[in-house]
Design a protein around this motif. Sequence first.
Motif, PDB file in Angstrom:
ATOM      1  N   THR A 175       2.307  -9.268   8.444  1.00 43.57           N
ATOM      2  CA  THR A 175       1.427 -10.349   8.169  1.00 43.57           C
ATOM      3  C   THR A 175       0.909 -10.138   6.714  1.00 43.57           C
ATOM      4  O   THR A 175       0.492 -10.934   6.087  1.00 43.57           O
ATOM      5  N   ARG A 205       2.886 -11.242   3.949  1.00 41.72           N
ATOM      6  CA  ARG A 205       3.014 -12.594   3.991  1.00 41.72           C
ATOM      7  C   ARG A 205       1.890 -13.015   3.030  1.00 41.72           C
ATOM      8  O   ARG A 205       1.831 -14.004   2.406  1.00 41.72           O
ATOM      9  N   LEU A 206       0.601 -12.418   3.439  1.00 38.30           N
ATOM     10  CA  LEU A 206      -0.691 -12.650   2.614  1.00 38.30           C
ATOM     11  C   LEU A 206      -0.562 -12.136   1.222  1.00 38.30           C
ATOM     12  O   LEU A 206      -1.116 -12.985   0.468  1.00 38.30           O
ATOM     13  N   ILE A 245     -16.865  -6.369   4.066  1.00 38.99           N
ATOM     14  CA  ILE A 245     -16.769  -7.887   4.318  1.00 38.99           C
ATOM     15  C   ILE A 245     -18.044  -8.442   5.232  1.00 38.99           C
ATOM     16  O   ILE A 245     -18.435  -7.542   6.109  1.00 38.99           O
ATOM     17  N   ALA A 246     -18.925  -9.313   4.641  1.00 42.90           N
ATOM     18  CA  ALA A 246     -19.981  -9.441   5.401  1.00 42.90           C
ATOM     19  C   ALA A 246     -19.815 -10.048   6.668  1.00 42.90           C
ATOM     20  O   ALA A 246     -18.926 -11.184   6.748  1.00 42.90           O
ATOM     21  N   MET A 247     -20.403  -9.491   7.741  1.00 44.34           N
ATOM     22  CA  MET A 247     -20.116  -9.887   9.089  1.00 44.34           C
ATOM     23  C   MET A 247     -21.122  -9.653  10.086  1.00 44.34           C
ATOM     24  O   MET A 247     -22.193  -8.874   9.779  1.00 44.34           O
ATOM     25  N   SER A 280     -15.644  -3.677  13.474  1.00 41.05           N
ATOM     26  CA  SER A 280     -14.731  -3.785  12.588  1.00 41.05           C
ATOM     27  C   SER A 280     -13.842  -5.002  12.772  1.00 41.05           C
ATOM     28  O   SER A 280     -13.709  -5.860  13.755  1.00 41.05           O
ATOM     29  N   LEU A 281     -12.956  -5.456  11.693  1.00 40.34           N
ATOM     30  CA  LEU A 281     -11.925  -6.505  11.904  1.00 40.34           C
ATOM     31  C   LEU A 281     -10.631  -6.034  11.886  1.00 40.34           C
ATOM     32  O   LEU A 281     -10.308  -4.790  11.503  1.00 40.34           O
ATOM     33  N   ASN A 282      -9.569  -6.922  12.424  1.00 42.76           N
ATOM     34  CA  ASN A 282      -8.267  -6.535  12.369  1.00 42.76           C
ATOM     35  C   ASN A 282      -7.980  -6.306  11.062  1.00 42.76           C
ATOM     36  O   ASN A 282      -8.357  -6.841  10.155  1.00 42.76           O
ATOM     37  N   ALA A 318      -6.803  -9.355   9.059  1.00 42.89           N
ATOM     38  CA  ALA A 318      -7.958 -10.292   8.929  1.00 42.89           C
ATOM     39  C   ALA A 318      -8.646  -9.786   7.746  1.00 42.89           C
ATOM     40  O   ALA A 318      -9.035 -10.610   6.727  1.00 42.89           O
ATOM     41  N   ALA A 343      -6.666 -10.716   4.579  1.00 44.44           N
ATOM     42  CA  ALA A 343      -6.603 -12.273   4.659  1.00 44.44           C
ATOM     43  C   ALA A 343      -7.829 -12.498   3.683  1.00 44.44           C
ATOM     44  O   ALA A 343      -7.798 -13.153   2.692  1.00 44.44           O
ATOM     45  N   ILE A 344      -8.878 -11.947   4.058  1.00 44.47           N
ATOM     46  CA  ILE A 344     -10.440 -12.412   3.540  1.00 44.47           C
ATOM     47  C   ILE A 344     -10.415 -11.771   1.989  1.00 44.47           C
ATOM     48  O   ILE A 344     -10.812 -12.833   1.149  1.00 44.47           O
ATOM     49  N   SER A 371      -7.852 -13.659  -0.297  1.00 46.74           N
ATOM     50  CA  SER A 371      -8.000 -14.808  -0.694  1.00 46.74           C
ATOM     51  C   SER A 371      -9.192 -14.792  -1.611  1.00 46.74           C
ATOM     52  O   SER A 371      -9.270 -15.842  -2.735  1.00 46.74           O
ATOM     53  N   ARG A 372     -10.255 -14.303  -1.547  1.00 51.50           N
ATOM     54  CA  ARG A 372     -11.189 -14.115  -2.559  1.00 51.50           C
ATOM     55  C   ARG A 372     -10.906 -13.807  -3.909  1.00 51.50           C
ATOM     56  O   ARG A 372     -11.367 -14.359  -4.922  1.00 51.50           O
TER      57      ARG A 372
END
Lengths: 242, 242
Positions: A118, A121-122, A214-216, A222-224, A227, A230-231, A234-235
Amino acid sequence: MNEPITSRQNAWFKRVQRAIREHAGEIVIEGPKQVADAFAAKWKPIAVVRSEGAGGTWLENDVVLSATLFEGLSDTKTSQGVLALFERPHHSADEILERRDSVAVALDGVQDPGNVGTIVRLAAAFDAAGVILLPGCADAYASKAIRASAGAALHVPIAASKHAELAAAGRPMLYADASGPTSQPPARDAVLIFGSEGSGVSKEIRRIAQPIAIAMSPRVESLNVAAAAAILLSRSYESRRR
Amino acid sequence: MNEPITSRQNAWFKRVQRAIREHAGEIVIEGPKQVADAFAAKWKPIAVVRSEGAGGTWLENDVVLSATLFEGLSDTKTSQGVLALFERPHHSADEILERRDSVAVALDGVQDPGNVGTIVRLAAAFDAAGVILLPGCADAYASKAIRASAGAALHVPIAASKHAELAAAGRPMLYADASGPTSQPPARDAVLIFGSEGSGVSKEIRRIAQPIAIAMSPRVESLNVAAAAAILLSRSYESRRR
């Protein structure tokens, strides 16, 4: 036309089996579209292996297996009766790090081949220079990783490397981690590092790189890893285009 | 202490088996931490089922199965010998759409439970109002989805709904699609819709909602649905906090 091969002792059958198991110098690509894409991407073919039912001739000496034998190698739904053995492409981390108009991705102990694919791919989607696999990562050319990359593994430069080698390149390095500031990731000339699903990046990376968060919601730990990639990718891509 | 149950005809054994298969009114949660979290989240327990080896008492009448029987229900590595049956939580799409200080997520034909669970985790990370499952989605409470959600499925409101119902709510709706403008996603009071892995959103959604795209390399056709959700939900969250 020759009879299909039916023996599990056949040298080609055993060679494909070994390639699937060993993740060494030969890569298995499954499915007619994927195999055609690998040819188009100038991957070096060793052999095309078909199930007796599957039509089309690919190379002069396609290996034709009985349906039963073929199913022992690959599930027919994914491969549609066609797979091919290619030489493993070789890229070096230096080659990836040379490209300074974008960022490089490094993965540190990302064990799940689906996540590795994945992220490949990103890397294609956000035009990263390539993906560097540090110790403990799944093979980006394992079947599951290639599938998750949706074909991107054929085009994105991928290289295995070590922490010391990466450090020696002397490039700005950031690793995704909740402990860092939630700042904008760099647009170019830097390495974005993502750590393992369970425990994040290794001590070595913590020593040689800076964290970026990453702001959350504070209620979520945590994030995957895909993910997070990706974030940040992309930024980085968006600020590169400005 | 009673002897562990060894019969595959046992009513509890069959009930858990049915819950795993049918995705109906009863949900199976696996693993001691996950079960404890479900209790903490005020999910309604029906029974805790343990493997004879696994320590601890949860409810007055824990069901203790022989190790062999337990393994027939759950792989021991994931569950660590503990699973529990809970009543399926019920949320309505209206309840999710009522919350106007954030965005809601709707999934349209997202068939992979891993993707559904990953997006539930993202909804928690970026404080979305909830996740609405339109027809053709995997169950967000299937074991694989719960695992991919990393516990978020216990807290995020999840509701099944239909296209017509969603349209009737009259909220601004955007679906992720390469055909749209690459604009900033709304911060609040809107629905962000993500379509199936293969073909995107349905015709119904194309009729009632507007597309929004993610800037990316023209050489790549699409992103993984969870990656697209990560990027848009993270942007929405950031602009909500400004």
